[in-house]
Design an enzyme around this catalytic site. Structure first.
Site, mmCIF file in Angstrom:
data_model
loop_
_atom_site.group_PDB
_atom_site.id
_atom_site.type_symbol
_atom_site.label_atom_id
_atom_site.label_comp_id
_atom_site.label_asym_id
_atom_site.label_seq_id
_atom_site.Cartn_x
_atom_site.Cartn_y
_atom_site.Cartn_z
ATOM 1 N N LEU A 44 30.366 132.043 -9.034
ATOM 2 C CA LEU A 44 31.145 130.978 -9.648
ATOM 3 C C LEU A 44 32.633 131.265 -9.638
ATOM 4 O O LEU A 44 33.445 130.345 -9.733
ATOM 5 C CB LEU A 44 30.688 130.740 -11.092
ATOM 6 C CG LEU A 44 29.246 130.257 -11.265
ATOM 7 C CD1 LEU A 44 28.877 130.220 -12.736
ATOM 8 C CD2 LEU A 44 29.065 128.885 -10.646
ATOM 9 N N GLY A 47 37.831 137.432 -9.901
ATOM 10 C CA GLY A 47 39.178 137.811 -10.287
ATOM 11 C C GLY A 47 39.437 139.267 -9.962
ATOM 12 O O GLY A 47 38.668 139.897 -9.237
ATOM 13 N N SER A 49 39.428 141.924 -11.970
ATOM 14 C CA SER A 49 38.582 142.935 -12.615
ATOM 15 C C SER A 49 37.134 142.515 -12.800
ATOM 16 O O SER A 49 36.327 143.318 -13.239
ATOM 17 C CB SER A 49 39.167 143.293 -13.993
ATOM 18 O OG SER A 49 39.096 142.174 -14.855
ATOM 19 N N ALA A 50 36.792 141.264 -12.467
ATOM 20 C CA ALA A 50 35.422 140.816 -12.700
ATOM 21 C C ALA A 50 35.047 139.666 -11.779
ATOM 22 O O ALA A 50 35.912 138.938 -11.285
ATOM 23 C CB ALA A 50 35.243 140.391 -14.162
ATOM 24 N N SER A 51 33.749 139.525 -11.551
ATOM 25 C CA SER A 51 33.191 138.383 -10.832
ATOM 26 C C SER A 51 32.175 137.709 -11.734
ATOM 27 O O SER A 51 31.558 138.355 -12.584
ATOM 28 C CB SER A 51 32.508 138.825 -9.535
ATOM 29 O OG SER A 51 33.440 139.412 -8.646
ATOM 30 N N LYS A 66 28.957 137.813 -16.115
ATOM 31 C CA LYS A 66 30.305 138.280 -15.775
ATOM 32 C C LYS A 66 30.211 139.780 -15.546
ATOM 33 O O LYS A 66 29.956 140.548 -16.473
ATOM 34 C CB LYS A 66 31.282 137.951 -16.906
ATOM 35 C CG LYS A 66 32.744 138.228 -16.565
ATOM 36 C CD LYS A 66 33.671 137.603 -17.604
ATOM 37 C CE LYS A 66 35.137 137.756 -17.222
ATOM 38 N NZ LYS A 66 36.034 137.073 -18.186
ATOM 39 N N ASP A 147 38.159 119.189 -29.752
ATOM 40 C CA ASP A 147 37.257 120.329 -29.571
ATOM 41 C C ASP A 147 38.014 121.646 -29.509
ATOM 42 O O ASP A 147 37.625 122.638 -30.142
ATOM 43 C CB ASP A 147 36.440 120.148 -28.280
ATOM 44 C CG ASP A 147 35.359 119.086 -28.407
ATOM 45 O OD1 ASP A 147 35.066 118.672 -29.544
ATOM 46 O OD2 ASP A 147 34.812 118.662 -27.362
ATOM 47 N N ASP A 164 45.525 133.057 -23.579
ATOM 48 C CA ASP A 164 45.419 132.634 -22.174
ATOM 49 C C ASP A 164 44.774 131.257 -22.078
ATOM 50 O O ASP A 164 43.901 131.023 -21.243
ATOM 51 C CB ASP A 164 44.633 133.652 -21.349
ATOM 52 C CG ASP A 164 44.880 133.475 -19.850
ATOM 53 O OD1 ASP A 164 45.929 132.889 -19.480
ATOM 54 O OD2 ASP A 164 44.031 133.893 -19.045
#
Length: 425
Positions: A44, A47, A49-51, A66, A147, A164
């Site tokens: 999906l 980045g 540091s993570a997928s 993640k 929301d 962020d």
């Protein structure tokens, strides 16, 4: 269930229908999570540091994983940071749900830390792509604003700053029918800012811009940023949703920080011709209160929720119901008036439609109103949003009795109440 996401040094989650291409030649085929095998369906987002992956289990459940990198890119720190924040703030309907944490051991003998998260749908970033140069409906802007303000109100009461907030980090939950805030990789406790560089370019508050510049120059700022930075970011997001324009791509961004009132007035004067005047004024004033240069004068999430903008009822546009998935599908352009007044024909159509719709998932209920509102429309309630999304994809453009099918989603809450409102064209 629903879906998660990204901060710039982290990973981005998008809707399954807008999967990013792989940036590497390999990706996990499966994860063993709490003794159960989950198959990776797609990547999906990715980045530094993570997928993030969409995964499904043998029980047909879906979720997001993640996975943080096991290298020097800060994966371990990112995992521990996001895990600790998410575990501390769980339980709010407008914040992504953390199901659990686990360690993945791959066939190369490398171990990685992972978060098992709620799988969400389309992001506000994706929604902005669908309406170039044209703003979203007041219904959609109000829905998103309320929301996310509810999420920020809770987050700030717990002492946290998201740090962020941007369109990619606001995602729609089809099953909960609301927007949710995701990606807490840059979040920190107010008064204890442990992240030097916060927020993303285009959504960065003036005080965060200053602090980031000082940090880059090696100068320690006297005070950390406050929760007010989140309100600035949300103000920019709402301005983009109303205008349909990414401010980062225009000359407005620099001017916004110098004279936000003039920029907001200019944008609203150019984009409010088709909208009712009073709601537009209320939205304009709400956004202005979020974009004040002095963070101490900026509205809080709690005061923003008291805006008269939220007291005005709106109906969704047809485009909204195409873009925002729900467990209920609405089929148009199928039934003639003559069919509705012949009981035998009406019963035959009900049976035919139920038989056809059950090919795509488990149908809970089916309704074809004989009178307005909703006269001649077919409302199909599926057991979950995954089934309704598959049905919408496969039914759109099909023919039924010589007619082309138009399939949109429909809010489950309105359907359950028997509220079949006329959508705005």
């Amino acid at each position: 269930m629903a879906h998660c996401g990204h901060s710039e040094p982290s990973a981005k989650l998008q809707a399954p229908d807008s999967v990013l291409p792989d940036r590497s030649t390999t990706r996990p085929v499966l994860f063993e999570i709490f003794g159960e095998i989950w198959t990776v369906q797609s990547r999906l987002g990715q980045g530094v540091s993570a997928s993030v992956y969409r995964v499904s289990s043998g029980r047909a459940a879906t979720a997001a994983v993640k996975e943080f990198q096991a290298d020097s890119q800060g994966g371990d720190y990112g995992f521990h940071k996001e895990r600790s924040v998410l575990e501390d703030i769980q339980g709010h309907k407008n914040i992504v749900t953390l199901y659990g944490v686990f360690t993945n051991h791959n066939c190369m003998g490398v171990s990685t830390y992972c978060l098992l998260l709620e799988l969400l749908d389309v992001s506000v970033s994706d929604l902005l792509l669908y309406t170039p140069q044209q703003g979203h409906s007041m219904w959609l802007v109000q829905h998103c604003a309320r929301d996310i303000l509810e999420a920020l109100s809770f987050l700030h009461r717990e002492g946290y700053v998201h740090a962020d907030l941007k369109p990619r980090n606001i995602l729609w939950s089809a099953d909960d029918e609301c927007f949710k805030l995701i990606d807490f990789g840059l979040s920190f406790k107010q008064g204890n800012q442990d992240v030097k560089y916060i927020q993303t370019d285009g959504y960065r508050a003036p005080e965060a811009e200053l602090q980031n510049s000082l940090a880059q120059a090696g100068v320690e700022g006297e005070l950390g940023c406050t929760a007010a930075v989140d309100l600035w970011s949300l103000g920019v997001v709402l301005l983009e949703m109303f205008s349909g324009v990414k401010l980062k791509d225009t000359v407005c961004l620099k001017e916004l920080k110098e004279n936000s009132t003039a920029v907001v007035d200019h944008i609203f004067s150019n984009n409010s011709l088709l909208c009712p005047a009073i709601p537009v004024y209320h939205l304009r004033d709400l956004i202005k209160s979020m974009l004040l240069h002095d963070p101490k004068q900026r509205c809080t999430a709690d005061t923003a929720l008291l805006s008269p903008f939220f007291s005005i009822p709106f109906a969704p546009h047809v485009e909204d119901l195409v873009l925002l998935p729900s467990p209920v599908l609405r089929l148009l352009n199928l039934i003639d008036d003559s069919h509705l007044h012949n009981d035998e024909e009406y019963d035959d159509i009900l049976e035919d439609m139920k038989e056809e719709c059950q090919k795509y998932g488990s149908v809970v209920s089916l309704l074809i109103p004989k009178e307005n509102p909703g006269k001649g429309q077919v409302f199909v309630e599926y057991a979950n949003s995954s089934d309704s999304k598959e049905a919408q994809r496969l039914l759109t453009g099909r023919t039924f009795d010589g007619k082309f099918v138009v399939a949109t989603f429909y809010p489950l809450s309105a359907y359950k109440r028997g509220y079949l409102y006329q959508t705005v064209q």
